[in-house]
Structures are given as structure tokens and as C-alpha cells.
Scaffold this motif. Structure first.
Motif, PDB file in Angstrom:
ATOM      1  N   CYS A  83       0.838  -1.092  -0.186  1.00 15.48           N
ATOM      2  CA  CYS A  83       0.040   0.078   0.141  1.00 15.48           C
ATOM      3  C   CYS A  83       0.734   1.242   0.030  1.00 15.48           C
ATOM      4  O   CYS A  83       1.808   1.366   0.554  1.00 15.48           O
ATOM      5  CB  CYS A  83      -0.915   0.151   1.217  1.00 15.48           C
ATOM      6  N   ASN A  85      -0.456   4.225   0.634  1.00 21.38           N
ATOM      7  CA  ASN A  85      -1.261   5.349   1.592  1.00 21.38           C
ATOM      8  C   ASN A  85      -0.530   5.023   2.846  1.00 21.38           C
ATOM      9  O   ASN A  85      -0.109   4.170   3.288  1.00 21.38           O
ATOM     10  CB  ASN A  85      -2.912   5.011   1.575  1.00 21.38           C
ATOM     11  N   CYS A  87      -2.546   5.677   5.916  1.00 17.95           N
ATOM     12  CA  CYS A  87      -3.847   5.587   6.749  1.00 17.95           C
ATOM     13  C   CYS A  87      -3.349   5.304   8.117  1.00 17.95           C
ATOM     14  O   CYS A  87      -2.553   4.139   8.432  1.00 17.95           O
ATOM     15  CB  CYS A  87      -4.920   4.498   6.307  1.00 17.95           C
ATOM     16  N   TYR A  89      -4.224   4.147  10.997  1.00 15.47           N
ATOM     17  CA  TYR A  89      -4.897   3.002  11.654  1.00 15.47           C
ATOM     18  C   TYR A  89      -4.501   1.729  11.143  1.00 15.47           C
ATOM     19  O   TYR A  89      -4.989   0.671  11.717  1.00 15.47           O
ATOM     20  CB  TYR A  89      -6.463   3.156  11.744  1.00 15.47           C
ATOM     21  N   CYS A  90      -4.238   1.503   9.891  1.00 14.32           N
ATOM     22  CA  CYS A  90      -4.131   0.509   9.232  1.00 14.32           C
ATOM     23  C   CYS A  90      -2.707  -0.381   9.135  1.00 14.32           C
ATOM     24  O   CYS A  90      -1.691   0.151   8.953  1.00 14.32           O
ATOM     25  CB  CYS A  90      -4.311   0.541   7.663  1.00 14.32           C
ATOM     26  N   PHE A  92      -1.508  -2.048   7.012  1.00 12.12           N
ATOM     27  CA  PHE A  92      -0.803  -2.148   5.705  1.00 12.12           C
ATOM     28  C   PHE A  92      -0.255  -0.842   5.255  1.00 12.12           C
ATOM     29  O   PHE A  92       0.341  -0.837   4.134  1.00 12.12           O
ATOM     30  CB  PHE A  92      -2.010  -2.759   4.571  1.00 12.12           C
ATOM     31  N   ARG A  93      -0.411   0.121   6.035  1.00 15.19           N
ATOM     32  CA  ARG A  93       0.174   1.388   5.604  1.00 15.19           C
ATOM     33  C   ARG A  93       1.475   1.604   5.109  1.00 15.19           C
ATOM     34  O   ARG A  93       2.369   0.818   5.909  1.00 15.19           O
ATOM     35  CB  ARG A  93      -0.216   2.712   6.643  1.00 15.19           C
ATOM     36  N   GLY A 129      -4.759  -3.616  -0.455  1.00 10.11           N
ATOM     37  CA  GLY A 129      -4.354  -2.386  -0.471  1.00 10.11           C
ATOM     38  C   GLY A 129      -4.205  -1.495  -1.610  1.00 10.11           C
ATOM     39  O   GLY A 129      -4.623  -2.039  -2.760  1.00 10.11           O
ATOM     40  N   GLU A 130      -3.778  -0.314  -1.512  1.00 11.99           N
ATOM     41  CA  GLU A 130      -3.667   0.558  -2.964  1.00 11.99           C
ATOM     42  C   GLU A 130      -2.060   0.735  -3.333  1.00 11.99           C
ATOM     43  O   GLU A 130      -1.377   1.248  -2.648  1.00 11.99           O
ATOM     44  CB  GLU A 130      -4.289   1.955  -2.654  1.00 11.99           C
ATOM     45  N   GLU A 183     -14.343   5.902   5.854  1.00 16.58           N
ATOM     46  CA  GLU A 183     -13.560   5.818   7.144  1.00 16.58           C
ATOM     47  C   GLU A 183     -14.190   6.818   7.884  1.00 16.58           C
ATOM     48  O   GLU A 183     -15.003   6.351   9.086  1.00 16.58           O
ATOM     49  CB  GLU A 183     -11.980   6.154   6.697  1.00 16.58           C
ATOM     50  N   LYS A 199      -5.294   8.296  -1.245  1.00 18.59           N
ATOM     51  CA  LYS A 199      -6.257   8.335  -0.409  1.00 18.59           C
ATOM     52  C   LYS A 199      -6.442   9.604   0.333  1.00 18.59           C
ATOM     53  O   LYS A 199      -7.551  10.016   1.043  1.00 18.59           O
ATOM     54  CB  LYS A 199      -6.221   7.112   0.745  1.00 18.59           C
ATOM     55  N   GLN A 338      -4.148  -7.313   8.355  1.00 18.70           N
ATOM     56  CA  GLN A 338      -4.304  -5.656   8.105  1.00 18.70           C
ATOM     57  C   GLN A 338      -4.856  -5.346   9.429  1.00 18.70           C
ATOM     58  O   GLN A 338      -4.324  -4.258  10.116  1.00 18.70           O
ATOM     59  CB  GLN A 338      -5.521  -5.621   7.648  1.00 18.70           C
TER      60      GLN A 338
HETATM   61 FE1  SF4 Z   1      -5.352   2.592   3.960  1.00 17.73          FE
HETATM   62 FE2  SF4 Z   1      -6.392   0.834   2.665  1.00 17.73          FE
HETATM   63 FE3  SF4 Z   1      -3.887   0.998   2.520  1.00 17.73          FE
HETATM   64 FE4  SF4 Z   1      -4.991   0.094   4.764  1.00 17.73          FE
HETATM   65  S1  SF4 Z   1      -4.692  -0.914   2.955  1.00 17.73           S
HETATM   66  S2  SF4 Z   1      -3.207   1.547   4.587  1.00 17.73           S
HETATM   67  S3  SF4 Z   1      -7.024   1.267   4.954  1.00 17.73           S
HETATM   68  S4  SF4 Z   1      -5.373   2.380   1.786  1.00 17.73           S
END
Ligand code: SF4
Ligand code: SAM
Length: 450
Positions: A83, A85, A87, A89-90, A92-93, A129-130, A183, A199, A338
Motif C-alpha cells: 500500500c 497510502n 492511513c 490506523y491500518c 498495511f500503511r 491495499g492501494e 472511514e 487516499k 491488516q
Molecule cells: Fe489505507 Fe487501505 Fe492502504 Fe490500509 S490498505 S493503509 S486502509 S489504503
């Protein structure tokens, strides 16, 4: 912009309503035709125990009138935890644990789906993820391969917001529901929680369901990540989002999810605005009454005991057996989760517990394949036409499960659920056709539905 911050802040801070006002809103809710944002706000502000109890019971009644006793079961399938991004809280960030990253190959995605099929699942939700390296072409290849090479009957997708052309490609691959959570709808909190990556763009995310519907998705799934901001603001914004889709496209959100923030590796140390179990139950009830046609999805983020309560407060779908790391089902190498789940039971156990609650587990995938989607689905549910299909289809999926997966100790409870389901089918035409379809299953035919 359809999220009017000022108005929603005002409604979210409404004091506890007078009994007469709450009863009036509950009376409107009991018609199963949905609520205005104002009425939803009144019910969300109810605290007094007797009224709160009545709120939950009304939601349970509306749920049963709209969908019968069935509770749909599915499993998520994580494709990639790469990912770009941030985020906060995640797990995967980007910037978190970079070592245990994994993107399944298309073959591995098929292996994972096959493992879920072997447990009895027919419906899965792909999650990813992104990262542009595993973008739309990759997701579409996975969806197509799962349909072509496994017995999974419907593939839903939770993937990052994309442009309309990519959503058209996703739709063309046969994806059922396109799901993405806002979210938090509260822009300043959103901007704080998403410091970088695509994101970061609040409006691009907020607009994705409009783009999805323009791209041909009749069914979209929305939801707030509860715990980031004041739940009342985010719950009312979610209702507002669905009302907007209904006004513009004639279809409400097909599903509303209620994820509550969970601990994640390198995630937030504390939940910024904790949501209690009681509050979560009231949120579910208000969603049920505000958008009676929506599937309300409770995931394995929540413990088994609370999930049993949520299905009596208006929730209609449960995930089961979930792993939140790519490759988690077929037992390939370990990769980053995640977030940590709470309910670790397998499908058979979750099915049994639904039956023990007096409800009927269902592995149904009929509507997406019978064309009951989007505007048609919203219209039929509001008109009260879905209940008879849902109950009969649940029975058919249980019968098939019984024939194909009977060795796993659930026989007695599945038989009990079938009997209960059959007793609840009132329409004589459906009853007769149901008996024929059950006989066809016994003779070896599969995938029977209304
Ligand atoms: Fe954010 Fe989704 Fe990446 Fe987790 S998987 S960091 S929620 S974009
Ligand atoms: N990456 C995509 C995105 O963010 O839209 C798609 C899927 S993301 C893997 C699925 C959802 O998991 C997120 O939208 C978020 O609501 C939820 N989530 C992320 N971190 C979480 C946590 N710590 N606890 C509970 N849910 C979480």
C-alpha cells in the motif's frame, strides 16, 4: 457536496429526545420504508433503556419483514497488502512493516478461493491495499480467474476508489458489489488520518459510489470506520450518503458495513473516539431502520457474543473464518495482517451459532445472478417482495451445504434450520417450486435458486 457538515454536526449533537418524539420516529420506522436524516438522528440520540430496547426490537422486526430470518455468510479474501497510502490506523500503511508484504499471484488467489470453497463458502469479498503495481488489471484478472477456475458464485470487491473507466472494467469482470468505506466523513479528521498517498483526497473517495453507479454498478457498499471520529456524525453521514445515492440513482447503498477500529501493527496506539457495544447495537438498529433494503455487515472484528446480538439488532450479513493477510487460508507463507480479528470461528461454527439464535444461515448468491440488483433490488425490498425469495434461497443453500459438507458436525443444526426455513415459506407457489428444487439437489443438481 452531499455531506453537509454543518447540518450533520447539528443533528449529531441533538440532546436525548423526548419520549413522544422517539415514539413518533419509531412508528415511522416500523413501516419499513426508511427514515429522514432528522428521524435517524432522533433515534440515534435515544439512551433511555426502555426506548433503546424498543429501538432494537423494531429494527429486528423490520429486518425480518424485509429479509426473513436469513443471515448471509461470506468470507473476505485478501489479495495484496502492498500500500502506498499512510492511513494511520491500518497495518498495511506505507512506512509500517515493509518486510512481510505479499501480493498473491493470480494462481495463488485461485488457490485461496478454492480453500474457501472447500469450507463451503459461495460468496467472497476480495480486499486489497492501494498500489499501482497491483491496480485494476490485477484485480480484474483475479476476479475473472476465480469465476473461471473455482465454484465461487459471486465475487464482491473492496478496493481503493478509482476512476469511472476502471470501475467499468471491474463491473465487466463480473464483480457483484463494489465496496469502499469513507472511514470518516468528517473532513478535518479524514485529512489528519490520511496524511499522504491518493487516499489523502477526501472528495475523490466520497465521490466513488457516484462513479461506481455511473459505471454500471447497481450495488455498492459503504460504511464508516467507527472509532475515528464521533460515531453519531459518521453514522448520520453514512445514512446521508445512502439517501444521496437513492435520490440520484434510485438505489440505496446495497450494503452498509460497521467496522470498528481494531489494533493493528504500527497502527494507532489508542482509539480516538471509542464506540461501546451498546452504541454499536444502536448504530446497527438506526442503519436498519433508515435504509431497510441495505444488507448490514458485521465482520469478525467483533467478538462472537456481540455478533449474536447484532443479528438481533438488524444486521443481516456476517463474515466468517476471516484471515486479513494475503495467503491466510491456503496456508502459504505468513504475511502482514491488516488488523487483528476477534471472532476466529470457522464457517460451520458460525452457522451453528446463527441457528442457535433462531435464525437461518444462508450462503445465497441469487440476487446478483437473477438480476435483482440496484434500483430493482431497492424497489423490491421496499415493496416487501424480497423476504419470500431470501427465506427460500437460504433453505436451498443449506440443503446443498448439507449434501456436500455434511461431515463437519453441523448436520443437526443445519437440518433444524432447513425445517424452520421451510415452515416460514408462506407463498404456496414458492413452496411447491422449493420442494422441486430440493429434490433436484438431492438428485445431484446444484446451484438452485429463485
Ligand atoms: Fe489505507 Fe487501505 Fe492502504 Fe490500509 S490498505 S493503509 S486502509 S489504503
Ligand atoms: N485499501 C483499500 C481502502 O482503504 O479503501 C481497501 C480495503 S482496506 C484493506 C479495508 C478496510 O479495512 C478499510 O477501508 C478500513 O475501513 C478497514 N480498516 C483498516 N484498518 C483497520 C483497523 N485497524 N481496524 C479495523 N478496520 C480497519
Amino acid at each position: 457536496m452531499f455531506i453537509d457538515h454543518e447540518n450533520i454536526e447539528r443533528l449529531a449533537s441533538m440532546p436525548e429526545p423526548k419520549e413522544a418524539d422517539a415514539l413518533r420516529a419509531l412508528k415511522a420506522a416500523s413501516m419499513a420504508k426508511g427514515l429522514s436524516l432528522e428521524e435517524a438522528a432522533i433515534l440515534l440520540a435515544v439512551r433511555e433503556p426502555d426506548l433503546a430496547g424498543l429501538l432494537i426490537r423494531t429494527a429486528a422486526e423490520v429486518k425480518e419483514r424485509v429479509f426473513g430470518k436469513r443471515i448471509v455468510l461470506f468470507a473476505p479474501l485478501y489479495l495484496s497488502n502492498y500500500c502506498t497510502n499512510g492511513c494511520k490506523y491500518c497495518g498495511f500503511r506505507s512506512g509500517g512493516n515493509e518486510i512481510a508484504r505479499k501480493a498473491l499471484s493470480v494462481d495463488e488467489a485461485v488457490t485461496e478461493a478454492t480453500a474457501l470453497e472447500a469450507m463451503g463458502f459461495k460468496r467472497i469479498l476480495l480486499v486489497t491495499g492501494e498500489d499501482p503495481r497491483w491496480g485494476i488489471d490485477y484485480i480484474v484478472s483475479c476476479v475473472r480467474a476465480i469465476y473461471e477456475r473455482t465454484g465461487i458464485r459471486i465475487v464482491h470487491v473492496n478496493a481503493p476508489p478509482m476512476d469511472t473507466d476502471s470501475l467499468k472494467e471491474l463491473k465487466a469482470s463480473g464483480a457483484g458489489v463494489y465496496q469502499s468505506f469513507q472511514e470518516t466523513y468528517h473532513r478535518p479528521t479524514y485529512e489528519d488520518m490520511h496524511p499522504f498517498g491518493r487516499k489523502k483526497d477526501y472528495s475523490f473517495r466520497l465521490g466513488v459510489m457516484d462513479r461506481a453507479m455511473e459505471a454500471g454498478f447497481g450495488d455498492v457498499g459503504i460504511g464508516p470506520l467507527l472509532g475515528l471520529y464521533d460515531y453519531r456524525f459518521d453514522a448520520l453521514s453514512t445514512v446521508s450518503h445512502s439517501l444521496h445515492l437513492y435520490k440520484k440513482f434510485g438505489a440505496h447503498a446495497h450494503t452498509i458495513s460497521i467496522p470498528r477500529l481494531r489494533p493493528a501493527e504500527d497502527g494507532l496506539k489508542d482509539v480516538p473516539m471509542r464506540v461501546t457495544d451498546q452504541e454499536l447495537k444502536r448504530i446497527v438498529a438506526v442503519f436498519r431502520l433508515s435504509v431497510p433494503s441495505a444488507g448490514i455487515v458485521a465482520s469478525t472484528r467483533e467478538p462472537a457474543g456481540l455478533r449474536a446480538e447484532l443479528i438481533h439488532a438488524g444486521a443481516t450479513q456476517l463474515s466468517a473464518a476471516s484471515r486479513t493477510s494475503p495467503g491466510g487460508y491456503a496456508g502459504t507463507e505468513a504475511s502482514l495482517e491488516q488488523f487483528s480479528t476477534t471472532d476466529h470461528r470457522g464457517l460451520a461454527e458460525v452457522m451453528k451459532s446463527v441457528v442457535d439464535e433462531g435464525l437461518i444461515p444462508s450462503l445465497c448468491t441469487a440476487c446478483y445472478r437473477a438480476g435483482r440488483t440496484g434500483v430493482d433490488f431497492t424497489g423490491r425490498t421496499v415493496a416487501g417482495e424480497m423476504e419470500k425469495f431470501c427465506q427460500a434461497n437460504a433453505v436451498l443453500t443449506l440443503k446443498e451445504y448439507l449434501l456436500d459438507f455434511c461431515g463437519n458436525g453441523t448436520r443437526e443444526s443445519v437440518e433444524r434450520a432447513i425445517d424452520q426455513g421451510l415452515a416460514g415459506v408462506k407463498d404456496q407457489g414458492i413452496k411447491k417450486a422449493l420442494a422441486e428444487k430440493m429434490e433436484a439437489l438431492e438428485k445431484g443438481k446444484r446451484d438452485q435458486y429463485f
